[in-house]
Every structure is written in C-alpha cells, then in structure tokens.
Design an enzyme around this catalytic site. Structure first.
Site, PDB file in Angstrom:
ATOM      1  CE  LYS A 197      17.256   1.562   1.640  1.00 46.98           C
ATOM      2  NZ  LYS A 197      17.220   2.447   0.455  1.00 46.98           N
ATOM      3  NE  ARG A 219      22.343  -4.164  -0.693  1.00 48.39           N
ATOM      4  CZ  ARG A 219      23.007  -3.648  -1.721  1.00 48.39           C
ATOM      5  NH1 ARG A 219      24.290  -3.935  -1.878  1.00 48.39           N
ATOM      6  NH2 ARG A 219      22.415  -2.858  -2.592  1.00 48.39           N
ATOM      7  CB  THR A 222      -0.933   0.041   1.220  1.00 52.67           C
ATOM      8  OG1 THR A 222      -0.145   0.066   2.419  1.00 52.67           O
ATOM      9  CG2 THR A 222      -1.866  -1.158   1.236  1.00 52.67           C
ATOM     10  N   GLY A 223       2.165   1.106   0.043  1.00 56.09           N
ATOM     11  CA  GLY A 223       3.048   2.260   0.136  1.00 56.09           C
ATOM     12  C   GLY A 223       3.308   2.941  -1.191  1.00 56.09           C
TER      13      GLY A 223
END
Length: 312
Positions: free
Chosen positions: A138, A142, A12-13
């Site tokens: 992030k 990863r 929904t973003g």
C-alpha cells in the site's frame, strides 16, 4: 454543486460492491470497470449487470490494456479502487500501479482513492512478517500516487464488522462462538469496528470534500471504539448467556503462527497489532488526517450492539 462522476475499480468485490451502491445512493454518476479477466465468473457478471439496472454505467477496461484504462479514466472525475488485498481471496494491490499510470496519462482526475480501507499503512512500519507485505505494498502505491502529483484521499476504515465483530474477534470463523471465547491478553485494548456499508457511505462522502483532499480519513465512530471484552459483553447482553473466557498471552498467540499457512500467518500478525498493540487507537489524528464521523455527523452509523443482532 454538480456531483463528481465516480469510477469504481473492483466493484464486484466485498467492499467494492458497497461503494458502488453508496455512490448511486448519494447521487453520483457512477461507473464500474468491467474487466474481461472475469471470464466465466457468472456471479461477478451478474453483480455488474445488477449495477447497470440500478443506474450505473459499465466501462470496459483491462489491466493488460493500458489504453483501455486511460479511456475509462478520461470519462470520470474520481477513481476509487477497491481491489483485494486479502491473502485468502485474491491479492492484487500492486496492480494499482497500472491504474496510477493511466490516471497520470489521462490528466483529468480530481481525486483518486486507492484500495486501503484497513489499518493505516503509514503507521505500520514495524509490522511483523509476513503480514507487513500488505502495508508495504500500500505504501508503494501511495508513493507512486504522490510522485505523480495525483490528488488523493486515503481511507482507513479499521476493522470491518463482518470479519472482526460478528465472530467476537475469533480467528478462523465468521459467527459468534456458542460456549467459549478467546480473549487477546486481557481483552481490554480498544479497537474500532465499522459496518462495511458505513465504510462505503463515508468513502463516497469524501470524494467532493475539499477537507479530505490529500489527507487520510480515519473512520472512528466513537460508539464503536470498543475493547474485545466489551464486544463480548454486548453479545452476552443480547443472548442472556455468559461465555467461558480464556485469555491468550501475546507469546502464545505469536507462537500459534508456527505451522500455519501463509494466509494464517498474515492474519495472526494483523490480529497481534490490533488486539495486543492497539495500533488502531494508540495515536491521535494529526493535521495529516480527518475523522469521518466528525466530518459527516449526518451519517447514522450502525452501532455494534445493533449489528450483533444480525447473528441472533
């Protein structure tokens, strides 16, 4: 070849809803995670229901319920996370570690695309505080993906046009200035602007492509590699009106961070790396990466002169 079943988390973003639409448009059986955490957010619910009408399947699952995530993941082949990493909306990047655990346990996923879609965090080891937290988180995700040996693709989409092009790269606004424009330094550093719908299209193109397995895909449409000064010229050509231009030195720009709230400081840091250091274009793509517009020349990406017409 049968197309992979795709689950979008964060559907929904801002970018997630576009990825859902692109997945449906490219003929993938498309699933969207429906989390009970949306509560009484009627707008998110209506977006989810609109996806259902268009052919997507809603799967219930919660980050507070590991079993529900595992069950959702087992129903698909590919998981794409579009969870927010923005500090002026919501910031949920590390929640993806729970998704990694679910994918690891399920054991069936052919490809995982975590929420990236901006600068390549692997190249941002020297980023400024506090904005570097986005890149650091992030990289944590990863690391978890790679330690779990999960097949993956990282998508570096550079600058979303809605946030960086429509406003001629002015901070704090989303529409073009009417009288004057601020240039970062001389305004000649090359930047990559990408229409958000094109980002979604390229993202879905990667999911069944062996060329992108365990690689970073950089979205660098050649005609959208522009300096800020050139972007302003495109707007002036469209409107027939010249804007007064004021240059901001890097020292003055960094000094503007003082007194800003946290989100503002993050924004200044990111703008500094993009418009003064040229972090989007100051490297060649090596064997660890691929460039999307070369892989998929059939995609007719939107040029920024065409994009700016929306603001006329």
């Amino acid at each position: 070849m049968e197309k992979s079943k795709v689950l979008v988390v964060g559907g929904t973003g801002y970018i997630g809803r576009r990825i859902v639409k692109a997945s449906l448009a490219q003929g993938h059986p498309t699933f969207v995670l429906q989390r009970p955490e949306i509560g009484l957010d009627i707008e998110k619910l209506q977006i989810l229901l609109s996806f259902k009408v268009k052919g997507a399947t809603l799967l219930e699952g919660s980050f507070e319920d590991h079993k529900s995530l595992v069950e959702a993941v087992k129903k698909v082949d590919v998981v794409i996370s579009a969870m927010s990493g923005s500090f002026f909306r919501s910031h949920n990047l590390l929640l993806q570690l729970k998704l990694v655990e679910a994918i690891k346990e399920a054991g069936n996923i052919k490809r995982f695309l975590p929420s990236e879609f901006g600068m390549d965090p692997a190249r941002m080891g020297d980023a400024l505080e506090p904005g570097r937290v986005t890149f650091d988180e992030k990289m944590v995700v990863r690391k978890a993906i790679e330690e779990a040996n999960i097949p993956h693709t990282y998508v570096s989409a550079n600058c979303f046009a809605g946030y960086f092009a429509g406003n001629l790269s002015q901070m704090g606004v989303l529409t073009p200035p009417k009288e004057k424009v601020y240039l970062y330094g001389d305004g000649n550093v090359k930047v990559v602007f990408v229409d958000e719908d094109d980002t979604a299209t390229y993202t879905i193109k990667t999911v069944d492509d062996p060329c992108t397995l365990n690689k970073t895909v950089y979205i660098r449409p050649p005609e959208n590699i522009l300096s800020q000064r050139r972007l302003v010229e495109l707007w002036e050509n469209l409107t027939g009106k010249k804007l007064d231009k004021f240059s901001i030195s890097k020292e003055d720009f960094l000094a503007s961070m003082k007194g800003m709230d946290y989100a503002g400081q993050v924004g200044v840091g990111h703008f500094y790396h993009i418009y003064y250091e040229g972090c989007l274009t100051n490297f060649e793509i090596g064997e660890e990466g691929e460039e999307a517009s070369k892989l998929y020349p059939e995609v007719k990406y939107k040029r920024m002169d065409e994009y700016l017409k929306l603001y006329m």
